[in-house]
Design a protein around this motif. Structure first.
Motif, short mmCIF file in Angstrom:
data_model
loop_
_atom_site.label_atom_id
_atom_site.label_comp_id
_atom_site.label_asym_id
_atom_site.label_seq_id
_atom_site.Cartn_x
_atom_site.Cartn_y
_atom_site.Cartn_z
N GLY A 30 45.85 49.77 41.58
CA GLY A 30 45.65 48.38 41.97
C GLY A 30 45.96 48.17 43.45
N ASP A 34 43.26 46.97 46.18
CA ASP A 34 43.51 45.80 47.01
C ASP A 34 43.29 46.13 48.48
OD1 ASP A 34 44.40 43.11 47.63
OD2 ASP A 34 46.27 44.03 48.33
N GLU A 35 43.75 47.30 48.91
CA GLU A 35 43.53 47.71 50.30
C GLU A 35 42.04 47.81 50.60
OE1 GLU A 35 45.78 51.32 50.57
OE2 GLU A 35 47.70 50.26 50.63
N GLN A 38 40.60 44.28 50.89
CA GLN A 38 40.97 43.67 52.18
C GLN A 38 40.12 44.25 53.32
OE1 GLN A 38 42.78 40.98 52.18
NE2 GLN A 38 43.02 41.31 49.98
N ALA A 55 36.28 41.81 43.58
CA ALA A 55 37.74 41.80 43.50
C ALA A 55 38.19 41.23 42.16
CB ALA A 55 38.32 40.98 44.66
N GLN A 59 40.30 43.17 39.24
CA GLN A 59 41.54 42.63 38.68
C GLN A 59 41.46 42.53 37.16
OE1 GLN A 59 41.62 39.03 41.02
NE2 GLN A 59 43.39 39.75 42.19
#
Length: 75
Positions: A30, A34-35, A38, A55, A59
């Motif tokens: 996760g 997320d990186e 971003q 995204a 999730q």
């Protein structure tokens, strides 16, 4: 090594060592995802709507994987 007493969380069972390791592996992925999200958000020219949809779907997938391991008994 000091033994820590894990508090009981309503609707969840106590995980064994292998299950806890799986949960930690899912959480680590996760962080990596997320990186990536971003990085995508910071890239000009990409459709931000699709980045957000991706995204959210990631999730949702991670949540499903954690629930598969945790096997909660509540909604």
């Amino acid at each position: 090594m000091e033994t820590m007493i894990q508090p009981k969380v309503t609707g969840y069972r106590q995980l064994n060592e292998a299950e806890a390791a799986l949960m930690n592996e899912i959480k680590a992925h996760g962080v990596q995802l997320d990186e990536l999200v971003q990085k995508l958000r910071a890239t000009e020219g990409l459709d931000p709507r699709w980045v957000s949809i991706g995204a959210t779907d990631l999730q949702t997938g991670l949540m499903a994987l954690t629930r598969a391991v945790a096997q909660p008994t509540t909604f």
